[in-house]
Design a protein around this motif. Sequence first.
Motif, PDB file in Angstrom:
ATOM      1  N   GLU A 169       1.100   4.124  -2.834  1.00 48.25           N
ATOM      2  CA  GLU A 169       0.867   5.455  -2.674  1.00 48.25           C
ATOM      3  C   GLU A 169       1.894   6.406  -3.176  1.00 48.25           C
ATOM      4  O   GLU A 169       1.775   7.554  -3.725  1.00 48.25           O
ATOM      5  N   SER A 207       1.998   6.492  -7.046  1.00 54.39           N
ATOM      6  CA  SER A 207       0.875   7.492  -7.539  1.00 54.39           C
ATOM      7  C   SER A 207       1.067   8.832  -7.121  1.00 54.39           C
ATOM      8  O   SER A 207       0.117   9.687  -7.738  1.00 54.39           O
ATOM      9  N   GLU A 229       1.013  -1.154   0.011  1.00 53.07           N
ATOM     10  CA  GLU A 229       0.032  -0.166  -0.082  1.00 53.07           C
ATOM     11  C   GLU A 229       0.864   1.224   0.079  1.00 53.07           C
ATOM     12  O   GLU A 229       0.607   2.190  -0.793  1.00 53.07           O
ATOM     13  N   ARG A 281       0.748  10.417  -4.175  1.00 51.50           N
ATOM     14  CA  ARG A 281      -0.066  10.567  -3.221  1.00 51.50           C
ATOM     15  C   ARG A 281       0.791  10.714  -1.669  1.00 51.50           C
ATOM     16  O   ARG A 281       0.286  10.577  -0.630  1.00 51.50           O
ATOM     17  N   THR A 282       1.999  11.092  -1.814  1.00 49.36           N
ATOM     18  CA  THR A 282       2.787  11.080  -0.576  1.00 49.36           C
ATOM     19  C   THR A 282       3.545  12.561  -0.644  1.00 49.36           C
ATOM     20  O   THR A 282       3.584  13.129  -1.754  1.00 49.36           O
TER      21      THR A 282
END
Length: 66
Positions: free
Chosen positions: A57, A60, A53, A62-63
């Motif tokens: 992330e 993608s 996971e 998303r961090t």
Amino acid sequence: MTKLEQIEKSVESLSKDELKEFAAWFAELQAERWDRQIEEDVAAGKLDRFAEEALAELKSGRTRPL
């Protein structure tokens, strides 16, 4: 008297210095057991899902940096 009650009574009777030493020893014991549990969980693959996971992330976007 249970084993736990005996331990509690013994801890209550410790001097300030003895209690400090006991607390340090107990904290180290807890840390060692925590480390061992994490190592066992990693070896058993119990944390693989979380790693996957996190990597998804990251890939993608998303961090953010800490």
